[in-house]
Enzyme design. Structure first.
Site, PDB file in Angstrom:
ATOM      1  N   GLU B  49       0.816  -1.222   0.000  1.00  0.00           N
ATOM      2  CA  GLU B  49       0.000   0.000   0.000  1.00  0.00           C
ATOM      3  C   GLU B  49       0.846   1.268   0.000  1.00  0.00           C
ATOM      4  O   GLU B  49       0.451   2.291  -0.552  1.00  0.00           O
ATOM      5  CB  GLU B  49      -0.958   0.021   1.194  1.00  0.00           C
ATOM      6  CG  GLU B  49      -2.072  -1.014   1.113  1.00  0.00           C
ATOM      7  CD  GLU B  49      -1.666  -2.364   1.698  1.00  0.00           C
ATOM      8  OE1 GLU B  49      -0.490  -2.529   2.103  1.00  0.00           O
ATOM      9  OE2 GLU B  49      -2.533  -3.264   1.759  1.00  0.00           O
ATOM     10  N   PHE B 111     -11.550  -7.365  13.400  1.00  0.00           N
ATOM     11  CA  PHE B 111     -10.468  -7.791  12.516  1.00  0.00           C
ATOM     12  C   PHE B 111     -10.130  -6.676  11.523  1.00  0.00           C
ATOM     13  O   PHE B 111     -11.016  -6.107  10.892  1.00  0.00           O
ATOM     14  CB  PHE B 111     -10.874  -9.066  11.761  1.00  0.00           C
ATOM     15  CG  PHE B 111      -9.822  -9.526  10.793  1.00  0.00           C
ATOM     16  CD1 PHE B 111      -8.586  -9.961  11.254  1.00  0.00           C
ATOM     17  CD2 PHE B 111     -10.047  -9.496   9.427  1.00  0.00           C
ATOM     18  CE1 PHE B 111      -7.594 -10.368  10.367  1.00  0.00           C
ATOM     19  CE2 PHE B 111      -9.060  -9.900   8.529  1.00  0.00           C
ATOM     20  CZ  PHE B 111      -7.825 -10.341   9.003  1.00  0.00           C
ATOM     21  N   GLN B 112      -8.857  -6.382  11.405  1.00  0.00           N
ATOM     22  CA  GLN B 112      -8.344  -5.317  10.530  1.00  0.00           C
ATOM     23  C   GLN B 112      -8.989  -3.958  10.823  1.00  0.00           C
ATOM     24  O   GLN B 112      -9.185  -3.149   9.918  1.00  0.00           O
ATOM     25  CB  GLN B 112      -8.491  -5.703   9.049  1.00  0.00           C
ATOM     26  CG  GLN B 112      -7.551  -6.843   8.660  1.00  0.00           C
ATOM     27  CD  GLN B 112      -7.437  -7.083   7.174  1.00  0.00           C
ATOM     28  OE1 GLN B 112      -8.362  -6.801   6.423  1.00  0.00           O
ATOM     29  NE2 GLN B 112      -6.304  -7.622   6.737  1.00  0.00           N
ATOM     30  N   LYS B 161     -17.511  -0.571   5.853  1.00  0.00           N
ATOM     31  CA  LYS B 161     -17.889  -1.574   4.855  1.00  0.00           C
ATOM     32  C   LYS B 161     -19.407  -1.669   4.661  1.00  0.00           C
ATOM     33  O   LYS B 161     -19.884  -1.867   3.545  1.00  0.00           O
ATOM     34  CB  LYS B 161     -17.329  -2.933   5.276  1.00  0.00           C
ATOM     35  CG  LYS B 161     -17.533  -4.002   4.219  1.00  0.00           C
ATOM     36  CD  LYS B 161     -16.854  -5.313   4.589  1.00  0.00           C
ATOM     37  CE  LYS B 161     -16.974  -6.301   3.430  1.00  0.00           C
ATOM     38  NZ  LYS B 161     -16.320  -7.584   3.737  1.00  0.00           N
ATOM     39  N   MET B 483      24.486   8.710   2.858  1.00  0.00           N
ATOM     40  CA  MET B 483      24.460   9.998   3.548  1.00  0.00           C
ATOM     41  C   MET B 483      24.783   9.813   5.030  1.00  0.00           C
ATOM     42  O   MET B 483      25.495  10.622   5.623  1.00  0.00           O
ATOM     43  CB  MET B 483      23.104  10.679   3.360  1.00  0.00           C
ATOM     44  CG  MET B 483      23.047  12.100   3.895  1.00  0.00           C
ATOM     45  SD  MET B 483      24.260  13.187   3.100  1.00  0.00           S
ATOM     46  CE  MET B 483      23.276  13.876   1.768  1.00  0.00           C
TER      47      MET B 483
END
Lengths: 184, 577
Positions: B49, B111-112, B161, B483
């Site tokens: 993502e 969940f999630q 959802k 760096m």
């Protein structure tokens, strides 16, 4: 009236916000993220239920008031910000305290203080009193200091709330003298 | 027209003119992916993502249109936090749609489930949690409005959802075309303060040692043209910050390059010695100012920014002007012209001589190739630059390679330089380059990356290969977090704590090939040009070149962190004996 160091470093903002979930978190998050300090905060609905009013006393030793206002103004849910000048605003804070009053003498003395301060007794127990007072921060500080010798079991103070002073003189009527603004 | 929430999300995106979205489906966002099949919107399926977020950002950088990412709830949303904050810091317009668990499940540790709006509150310009299906068209319309107006930035829309699930009565709505916004606290447009404009014009004309300090706001507000007019009319030198490389042409006589920690000597010293800084869409970032107290001590400041909170945030502005850079600079141009334009300017002969003296004495330099040693990274950048079209889009990650790319490429056009300036996100370049290429399919896109950065997000090259997005990646592979290694060499007594990655693992050529790209490895200077030539001829799939570079090469000039810009360290060859 003496001015405490606390009031020197603070300013009062009256912030009109959209009455939406999470608005307080956005404001609190902004203050913590930018390192601005909040002295006190009070939230309440307004006359228009789409908006709430948040009165924030901010510590301006942590950042300039201009920067605090500009950052607050960027929050999408903040509709209007008013910076109140302590000289031209009316401020109130509420204090509630439960005090030990085991003897009739103590009880009498506390009630005297309550009368002097225009406070009130909210609840009476067999050896305790619950009192409250509303007023300026200084007045509440004084009241709290005087009560402390009686043993404060519990004490709560709300944040400060404030409104601009009302205009004293009808501006449509021509005046010879300059309009004055009184204490309250 | 009755739609379910999922159909409304897709229709709302179409209504906003979205042609491409970057994303990955998952549980909570699943219903939204179903009507996507019938949509004209192109969906780029990412491997992580974070990739979707940076692709959206690269797309927005390159095209000026808002980038859009769609991901699911929970870990997908938290993977999006870095790209959101990255876009927020660099004022990139982005809209991110996240799935959320169903409304009744919110707050139950489902969940999630993640508190996405809470987590992204400080990483977005604004975010929304949709609580009614009928709000979807309006909220998405508001999100695009917020992302693209005023100071642009990322906006997140979190959609439970149950509001998009087909068959759920709560997900049904009557479609409407939103044509206004109910955002009473949002007033992006401000009236032009013409008194301040006049004051600015007078200061500009009278200044003896002025510098135009042009920042990323020039690009965001499409103000490159008015900036050029201002500079040419006043003959004032222009520095272009890391966020505005290309916003003023490098090949212009008045361009004195990038200021800041790794800026060139002339740009840094011109600002340091200026009597007037004309800050246009710039925010006095610490990487530009060095130690604030000693930054440009004699300069008055005209500060133009669309975000009033930037005015006076870091540096007091004598003339603060809130407003869109293009509009304000246009007004300043008119005002300067009415005062006499070029004829009204103070005598700046000495200033011009001083500046050209610096330019002559302290150009950007690097050493010649040393036999038996690996490539000079600056040489690779110059070869890339010379072999690629002038309007090539260059995308960098973060670190030494980013600074060399900014220093040694010649940016003559706006929107040809994309990088993570504010947040400094390693791993930005591969996905951002893919997003830029998707937005600008006819342009050549070169990502200049480091071996450390590349390993953070390289898997998105699988996405690019499958989608036939022909980005080109030049890895300046020195086997180090370069760096950080440079700082350890200079400021930590050469104690190289945990910066050695190793140049040989992974095998970048094989890795590239396994991802469907063409892979090359280049060790010697003679191979550099021909290999770039080969890469530039490939346009049906991504190309990765593993350039083996010298690990002890350092980025100069350099202002040590926290030091005054006057303490700029130049290349060893330019130091007085």
């Amino acid at each position: 009236m003496t001015t405490t160091a606390r009031t020197d470093d603070t300013r009062t903002l009256v912030v009109r916000v959209e009455n939406k979930a999470g608005v307080l978190a956005r404001i609190a998050g902004l203050f913590s993220r930018r390192g601005f300090n909040i002295e006190s905060l009070a939230v309440a609905p307004t006359e228009d239920d789409r908006f709430s009013r948040i009165t924030i006393v901010v510590d301006v030793s942590s950042a300039t008031i201009d920067q605090i206002v500009a950052q607050l103004d960027k929050l999408i849910n903040v509709v209007q910000i008013q910076l109140l000048d302590p000289k031209t605003s009316v401020e109130r804070e509420l204090l509630m305290a439960t005090l030990d009053a085991p003897t009739p003498v103590a009880r009498r003395e506390i009630i005297d203080l309550v009368q002097i301060f225009d406070a009130s007794v909210l609840n009476v127990g067999f050896d305790q009193l619950m009192v409250s007072v509303a007023g300026s921060q200084q007045r509440l500080d004084d009241f709290e200091a005087l009560l402390s010798r009686y043993g404060i079991t519990e004490l709560q103070r709300t944040g400060k709330i404030a409104l601009s002073q009302l205009v004293k003189v009808d501006p449509t009527i021509e005046q010879n003298n300059k309009p004055t603004t009184g204490e309250n | 027209m009755q739609l379910n929430g999922a159909q409304a999300v897709i229709k709302a995106l179409e209504y906003e003119g979205v042609d491409t979205v970057f994303g990955m489906p998952g549980g909570a966002i699943l219903p939204v992916y179903d009507p996507l099949i019938e949509s004209s919107i192109r969906h780029i399926l990412v491997r992580h993502e974070q990739g979707a977020g940076h692709m959206a950002s690269g797309y927005a950088h390159a095209t000026g249109r808002p980038g859009v990412a769609i991901v699911t709830s929970g870990p997908a949303a938290t993977n999006m936090v870095t790209p959101l904050l990255d876009a927020f810091m660099d004022s990139i317009p982005m809209v991110c749609i996240t799935g959320q668990v169903a409304l009744p499940a919110i707050g139950t540790d489902a969940f999630q489930e993640a508190d996405t709006t809470g987590i992204t509150m400080s990483a977005t310009k604004h975010n929304f949690l949709v609580t009614k299906a009928s709000d979807i068209p309006q909220v998405i319309h508001d999100a695009f409005h917020l992302a693209t107006t005023g100071r642009p930035g990322p906006v997140l829309v979190d959609i439970p959802k149950d509001l998009v699930a087909a068959g759920n009565p709560n997900a049904m709505l009557d479609w409407y075309e939103p044509n206004s916004h109910d955002l009473p606290g949002y007033k992006p447009h401000r009236d032009v303060d013409f008194d301040a404009i006049a004051e600015a014009a007078e200061l500009i004309c009278a200044a003896e040692r002025p510098v135009i300090y042009s920042g990323g706001g020039i690009l965001r507000s499409r103000a490159a043209e008015v900036l050029l007019q201002l500079a040419e009319m006043t003959q004032i030198p222009v520095v272009t910050t890391l966020m505005n490389r290309g916003g003023f042409p490098d090949n212009h006589d008045l361009c004195i390059g990038m200021p800041g920690m790794h800026g060139n000597y002339t740009a840094v010293m011109a600002m340091q010695n200026a009597d007037l800084l004309i800050a246009l869409g710039a925010r006095f970032d610490d990487r530009v100012t060095g130690d604030r107290g000693s930054f440009a001590p004699d300069a008055k400041v005209i500060h133009v920014d669309v975000d009033p909170a930037e005015l006076g945030k870091v540096r007091h502005a004598h003339v603060p002007i809130a407003g869109d850079a293009r509009e304000i600079i246009g007004a300043i141009n008119d005002s300067v012209a009415s005062l006499g334009g070029i004829d009204a300017q103070a005598d700046r002969t000495i200033w011009r001589q001083t500046i050209s003296g610096w330019q002559e004495k302290y150009p950007l330099v690097y050493g010649d190739h040393e036999d038996g040693k690996l490539l000079k990274p600056q040489f690779v950048i110059e070869q890339l630059r010379d072999a690629s079209p002038e309007d090539t889009i260059v995308v960098a990650g973060v670190g030494q390679h980013q600074m060399w790319a900014s220093q040694f490429w010649t940016f003559n056009h706006p929107y040809t330089w994309i990088n993570s300036g504010g947040l400094g996100t390693m791993g930005y370049s591969v996905p951002a380059a893919i997003g830029a290429q998707v937005g600008m399919p006819d342009r050549m896109v070169w990502a200049v990356d480091g071996d450390g950065c590349f390993q953070m997000t390289a898997q998105e090259l699988v996405t690019a290969a499958i989608e036939k997005i022909p980005v080109k990646i030049a890895i300046l592979n020195n086997g180090y977090l370069g760096m950080v290694r440079q700082w350890q060499e200079l400021f930590y007594d050469e104690r190289y704590s945990e910066t050695h990655l190793g140049a040989d693992l992974p095998n970048f050529k094989m890795w590239a090939e396994s991802m469907g790209c063409v892979g090359f490895r280049v060790d010697s200077p003679e191979e550099v040009g021909p290999t770039i030539q080969k890469a530039n001829e490939i346009n049906d799939r991504p190309v990765v070149i593993d350039f083996r570079t010298q690990h002890d090469e350092k980025v100069y000039p350099m202002v040590p962190a926290g030091a005054s810009n006057s303490e700029l360290i130049v290349d060893p060859s330019q130091r007085d004996a």
